[in-house]
Design a protein around this motif. Structure first.
Motif: not given
Length: 972
Positions: A579-581, A585-596
């Protein structure tokens, strides 16, 4: 333990460790034992807790990486012994398990949630199963082919499948190399009674102008068994009432005449009255003695016989095989070939022949339905014949018990023949997208041989024969007295014994394909997607020996034939969104998800899903967290397991829970003794015997059975933590890293069997579960007694039972400093400290839905230690030429499990446990390395474990004592 006391012990241990290093600096050690996985190149990633190679290869799940050098520094030939030293692991199957033909499998158990709730992989692919419950026996993995281990200590079901509820253990094969490598290691205890050997040779080569690579490996390992008679702590352990002299067991409804009994003992010089319900033994001169009280006992008190607590007993601790032996031969091959620049064909095979020898006591006891002796038997001593004639039914046969001391040791060979074949194709699709598709088949054949299995029917034939069996085999069978019982002829030994053969087979077929790549670019990076589709089929069959199925073998519970199969079709997807880099104070910001989505052939479809977040406020700090809904479907064993016998240690009251109907138990002597007495009579203890009833031994039988009506388990798992890597320029602080992770796992609808001790506690209201002392109580219905009232079996069907909840903190600290960087010399030498620390905050168990949770954190029972604190710390020096290190293994003090299950009758716990190992290696030449180590440097002994019938737990604590190993690796 209070915090002040803990800190003092921690500090004193650290100070001692540094001093020992200075004293012991003679050779070298391996490098760091663990590290946070953050630096591997993308093409080398096998398991990162993700199907997607995220930016910087950072996992949102905590990962502990154990290096090849650290594995070898542990000095073991069994990998589970190495892993069990780490916080987060609880001892499961291993060298100290497998008695009574239990298989001798080596399994791993994360967070104590069960060995079937973590997934075990080899290079990211499922290993062959070794039993009906879905466990992987890591005995099949020779450490010679292992280049390291990655352990995901958080839930990973959405990524890897339902087995990964508590985490994933991935063993990594050595990377391709050129040439020949040979490795050999020998070790033994300083007492010379626990020899270990492993040897391996591996060939690596490339071909077709480096488009193809091949590695072949062959290895052999041998581990000597360790008998209880080699350790004095077992000298008086398990004081069994089954003795070599044999005993007459009076029937409560057909007791001998009091006057005749008193008259017989008066002839021995005994003036007191003898209780006619007492079990009577046989001296070699034909006279009788009381087993309880040892009145007129004239037998030995050494060499496996003793009078303990004024009772005649036969301690079987010296006869036990406390650590079993192992012989393992392994062949492994791995190859890949670049068909084109974008396509690579690969294959792998594994073949293992592994034999574990198990024992549970040399002389064989009776178990289950007892054989009887008719009054016509010619060997009956005259005094016993007089006593039998005084019974109301003088012609009735009588029950006896004893040990078959005239028969050779009972033992089992558990042979596992394992083969696995995998073939796959991987490469690029278009742009940056890649794929990997493979198919695999594996088969495990478990051949079990029970040597010197005593056949009840043959024993009964000899006892019933008018001549005592002399016409059936030379001399017949005379069980009356130690001298007679020990002189069983070879012909009679052969007549009443056999080698019982049982076999189980398991197969696994798996096909899986993945594709992954970027969807589109965002300002902070590429949004990435991974898709997975797979199919897996498992089959199981079990064919027991015909005499085992008929309960015709002494001391082994019957087991019936069984077969079952399940298959599952799965689809999974994972997405990563940066999402951001490069913001304040946000060198890197990310989200993730998984579904099975998984569709099981027996239990239907289930879904699991995961969401995660990562935030790097500055370059040195990564904050991470995730939530996961994990689902575990029942395995073949839980669905189709036949009625299978296991041994349940209940101990001897009042020190242990024992049989609550026993007159020595706290249940019979407490405030509610009258209600317990009435319940025992209602269950089948004869009223005539209830006031003198004593359970004759320290264990009984559990009967486990499958249930096709089970539902999947569901879990909510959370983890949040951070990784900090120093960016300071000072050489003292530049190589400093810290990771701290909190985990929280809550499982409901837990598939389990009710523990035998829990069943006893709840039936007899030891924990308030049966306040009316009703015989119809659900737990009481699981108990079965024989005609004499003896507790015969405790039913243990698989059920969806209550829940499990655990949470805690895992900490990893790594520090090192180069000596040249601080002005000490100009070489490559460095000193370092690595520490992995685990804190268990809660371990809560709900036995049945709607019942209260009980917290077992900080408690101990046989095979299930749950210390609040556990740590493994290494202090060392290393250089290009040599190194040395001291490893400190720490385990917090624990209460006995009875402090929770029966708090009014809590047994003593165990003190804090500290072990120290001194290890080292030296590079003799570029292609020749030596390593050595002394484990349990100060020869720490086994602590007393009240919940163990042996008074010790060699699966959790070190039974070997001070030992050593020496190893060498040569490359050509």
């Amino acid at each position: 333990m209070n915090n002040i006391a803990y800190r003092r012990r921690l500090l004193s241990g650290s100070a001692f460790g540094f001093g020992a290093i200075m004293l012991g600096a003679a050779l070298v050690t391996a490098g760091p034992a663990w590290a946070q996985d953050e630096s591997a190149a993308p093409q080398d990633i096998v398991v990162t807790g993700s199907l997607i190679a995220r930016p910087n290869n950072v996992s949102v799940s905590p990962i502990v990486s154990v290096s090849e050098e650290a594995i070898k520094a542990a000095g073991q030939v069994d990998l589970e012994a190495t892993l069990n030293q780490l916080p987060g692991f609880v001892p499961s199957g291993g060298a100290a398990t497998g008695g009574q033909g239990g298989g001798g499998r080596a399994t791993v158990n994360l967070h104590g949630l069960g060995s079937n709730r973590n997934l075990v992989l080899l290079d990211g692919k499922r290993l062959p199963l070794s039993d009906i419950n879905g466990n992987v026996d890591i005995n099949i993995l020779p450490e010679s082919i292992i280049g390291g281990v990655d352990v995901i200590t958080g839930g990973a079901s959405a990524i890897y499948g339902s087995d990964a509820m508590s985490g994933v253990v991935n063993f990594k094969v050595l990377k391709p190399f050129e040439g020949i490598r040979a490795d050999m290691q020998i070790g033994d205890s300083f007492r010379g009674d626990y020899r270990r050997f492993s040897g391996a040779v591996a060939l690596g080569t490339s071909f077709a102008e480096d488009r193809g690579h091949l590695m072949l490996s062959a290895s052999y390992s041998d581990r000597q068994p360790l008998s209880g008679d080699k350790r004095s702590v077992f000298d008086l352990r398990v004081p069994s009432s089954f003795i070599g002299q044999s005993t007459f067991v009076p029937s409560a409804t057909n007791l001998p005449d009091q006057a005749v009994l008193n008259s017989l003992f008066a002839g021995y010089g005994v003036t007191s009255s003898i209780n006619p319900t007492l079990t009577l033994g046989f001296n070699d001169n034909g006279s009788l003695f009381t087993q309880t009280g040892a009145i007129n006992y004239q037998g030995p008190t050494t060499g496996g016989y003793a009078v303990i607590g004024n009772n005649v007993r036969m301690p079987v601790g010296p006869q036990l095989q406390i650590l079993n032996g192992l012989q393992r031969t392994t062949l492994f091959g791995k190859a890949d070939y670049e068909l084109t620049d974008a396509l690579t064909l690969y294959g792998q095979f594994l073949y293992v022949d592994s034999t574990v020898n198990t024992e549970s006591g040399k002389s064989l006891t009776q178990f289950g339905t007892l054989t009887t002796i008719p009054v016509t038997n010619p060997f009956i001593p005259a005094d016993l014949r007089t006593l039998l004639a005084s019974r109301p039914d003088a012609a009735a046969p009588f029950t006896w018990n004893g040990r078959y001391v005239g028969v050779a040791d009972k033992s089992w060979d558990e042979n596992f023949s394992v083969q696995q074949y995998i073939a796959g194709l991987k490469g690029g699709l278009f742009g940056a997208w890649t794929f990997d598709v493979y198919a695999g088949y594996d088969k495990t054949v478990h051949d079990q041989k029970n040597y010197n299995a005593v056949l009840k029917s043959r024993v009964q034939q000899l006892l019933n024969a008018p001549d005592g069996g002399a016409s059936l085999c030379a001399g017949g069978f005379n069980p009356f007295g130690l001298a007679n019982a020990s002189r069983l002829s070879p012909e009679c030994q052969a007549y009443i014994t056999k080698t019982a053969f049982s076999q189980e087979k398991l197969t696994q077929t798996q096909v899986q394909g993945t594709i992954s790549g970027p969807l589109f670019s965002l300002p902070a990076g590429d949004m990435q997607l991974a898709l997975l589709a797979g199919y897996r089929r498992n089959t199981y069959s079990y064919t027991p020996d015909s005499d085992l199925a008929a309960q015709n073998i002494e001391a082994v519970i019957a087991s019936s034939a069984a077969a079952g199969r399940i298959n599952v079709k799965e689809f999974a997807a994972q997405i990563d969104v940066p999402l951001l880099k490069d913001k304040p104070f946000i060198e890197e910001f990310g989200i993730g998800g998984a579904f099975r989505y998984s569709d099981y052939s027996v239990t239907g479809s289930v879904t699991s899903y995961e969401g995660d977040v990562r935030w790097r406020p500055v370059s040195s700090l990564l904050v991470r967290g995730s939530y996961q809904r994990a689902v575990r479907a029942p395995n073949i064993g839980e669905l189709f397991s036949p009625a299978t016998g296991v041994q349940i240690a209940i101990g001897t009251p009042p020190a242990s829970i024992g049989d609550p109907c026993d007159v020595r138990s706290t249940a019979r002597t407490g405030a509610n003794a009258a209600q317990v007495r009435a319940l025992c009579i209602a269950q089948g203890v004869p009223a005539a015997a209830i006031d003198s009833y004593q359970f004759p031994t320290t264990a009984t039988a559990g009967v486990i059975s499958g249930n096709t009506g089970l539902s999947p388990e569901k879990a909510d798992t959370y983890n949040i933590g951070f990784i900090w890597n120093s960016r300071w320029t000072s050489p003292w602080l530049s190589n400093l890293s810290l990771s701290v992770d909190y985990y929280n796992i809550k499982i409901k609808d837990v598939i389990s069997t009710v523990p035998g001790l829990t069943t006893l506690a709840k039936c007899y209201n030891l924990d308030g579960s049966n306040p009316t002392y009703a015989a119809s109580n659900a737990f009481c219905a699981l108990l079965a007694r024989d005609d004499q009232g003896n507790l015969q079996t405790i039913g243990q069907p698989f059920l969806n039972l209550g829940g499990l909840q655990t949470d805690g903190v895992e900490i990893q600290v790594n520090w090192s400093v180069g000596l040249a960087d601080i002005g000490v010399g100009n070489g490559s030498g460095a000193v370092y400290i690595n520490s992995a620390i685990g804190y268990m905050n809660h371990y809560k168990v709900q036995t049945l839905p709607g019942t209260a949770f009980q917290d077992f954190a900080g408690t101990n029972t046989i095979g299930s230690p749950r210390p609040e604190w556990k740590a493994l710390t290494t202090f060392g020096y290393r250089s290009d030429a040599f190194g040395v290190a001291l490893r400190w293994r720490y385990q917090d003090a624990m209460d006995d499990i009875s402090a929770v299950t029966t708090p009014a009758n809590a047994a003593v716990g165990v003190d804090a446990y500290n072990l120290f190992d001194l290890t080292g290696n030296v590079k003799v030449a570029d292609a020749f390395d030596l390593r050595w180590g002394i484990t349990n440097l100060f020869d720490k002994g086994l602590p007393y474990v009240a919940s163990s019938q042996n008074g010790a737990d060699p699966g959790t604590f070190d039974a070997i004592g001070r030992s050593f190993y020496i190893g060498a690796k040569v490359s050509f």
